[in-house]
Scaffold this active site. Structure first.
Site, short mmCIF file in Angstrom:
data_model
loop_
_atom_site.label_atom_id
_atom_site.label_comp_id
_atom_site.label_asym_id
_atom_site.label_seq_id
_atom_site.Cartn_x
_atom_site.Cartn_y
_atom_site.Cartn_z
N VAL A 99 -4.69 -35.86 -31.36
CA VAL A 99 -5.26 -35.10 -29.78
C VAL A 99 -6.67 -35.18 -30.54
O VAL A 99 -7.29 -35.01 -31.48
CB VAL A 99 -4.81 -33.69 -29.89
CG1 VAL A 99 -5.64 -32.96 -28.70
CG2 VAL A 99 -3.37 -33.51 -29.71
N CYS A 100 -7.51 -35.66 -29.43
CA CYS A 100 -9.28 -35.86 -29.45
C CYS A 100 -9.69 -36.83 -30.50
O CYS A 100 -9.16 -37.66 -30.73
CB CYS A 100 -9.69 -34.32 -29.53
SG CYS A 100 -11.24 -34.03 -29.27
N THR A 101 -10.19 -36.15 -31.36
CA THR A 101 -10.79 -37.07 -32.40
C THR A 101 -10.01 -37.11 -33.65
O THR A 101 -10.25 -37.80 -34.54
CB THR A 101 -12.19 -36.55 -32.78
OG1 THR A 101 -12.05 -34.95 -33.38
CG2 THR A 101 -13.21 -36.77 -31.79
N THR A 119 -9.47 -40.92 -26.91
CA THR A 119 -9.68 -39.87 -27.89
C THR A 119 -10.89 -39.02 -26.82
O THR A 119 -11.06 -39.60 -25.57
CB THR A 119 -10.66 -40.23 -29.05
OG1 THR A 119 -10.88 -39.09 -29.70
CG2 THR A 119 -11.97 -41.19 -28.73
N GLY A 149 -6.53 -37.28 -25.02
CA GLY A 149 -7.99 -37.27 -24.99
C GLY A 149 -8.42 -35.92 -25.38
O GLY A 149 -7.71 -35.27 -26.36
#
Length: 222
Positions: A99-101, A119, A149
């Site tokens: 998830v994300c970074t 990301t 993202g």
């Protein structure tokens, strides 16, 4: 029993983890394990701490491995213990996710080479540094690898994975159970919706320096 393992590190964005965990924990026949280098509480980017269920050394093999993101990723990239744990767990997992970074931790472990991935929008230009091809989207699937993202996209990823594992009807039942029916008061959740001026102002205030720090951490860790 499906084991879902979340990786915890200092400076994690708690919603990156707790959002998908809330949904994935309702996957039938599953158990959720939050793992960190030790069993000590880990401070999140919100100021409070989360207590892992297991130290890395005591964590059983994951069926689903989930790596959240956060500003702490830049430091985690240089933590060999964390990267080695992700690499080992991924080798035996059915699904490898972020998830994300958190995508950069997967990439640092060599798990995104040649794969499509996403990301947080402010860091997407750095994905090529870990061998990934950026594909815009809240959820991007490439084989058994799923990346989400920024932050709230983790919930969409969780529902996507639940549908893959238990069927769309079960995923919809969980969505209803948790009343996931987002109608935000503002339409500013993406750079396109927010507009160039607001996006650039936010980048200047937060993300330009954060992305530069991430880029430097990636360079040092390679």
């Amino acid at each position: 029993m499906t084991r879902i393992v979340f990786v915890l590190f200092p400076g994690v964005t708690q919603l990156d983890m707790t959002g998908p965990a809330q949904f994935l924990s309702r996957l039938p026949g599953s158990t959720t394990i939050v793992a960190a280098p030790s069993a000590d509480a880990v401070r999140t980017d919100c100021g409070f701490a989360l207590v892992p269920a297991a130290a890395f050394a005591d964590t059983p093999q994951a069926d689903i491995l989930c790596v959240p993101g956060g500003h702490g990723v830049a430091d985690a990239l240089e933590c060999n213990e964390t990267i080695d744990f992700i690499r080992r767990q991924a080798a035996g997992a059915k699904w490898v996710t972020s998830v994300c970074t958190g995508a950069f931790l997967l990439g640092r472990a060599g798990l995104l080479e040649g794969k499509r991935a996403t990301t947080h929008w402010a860091y997407a230009h750095l994905l090529e540094r870990v061998g990934a091809m950026h594909e815009p989207g809240r959820v991007v699937e490439d084989g058994q690898t799923i990346t989400a993202g920024g932050v709230t996209a983790g919930i969409d990823f969780a529902l996507t994975l639940i549908a893959r594992e238990a069927g769309e009807d079960w995923a919809k039942a969980i969505q209803l159970s948790l009343e996931y029916d987002p109608h935000p008061p503002f339409d500013a959740g993406t750079p396109v919706a927010a507009g160039a001026a607001r996006t650039e102002a936010l980048k200047a205030r937060v993300y330009t320096a954060a992305a530069e720090r991430m880029a430097e951490a990636l360079k040092r860790s390679q």
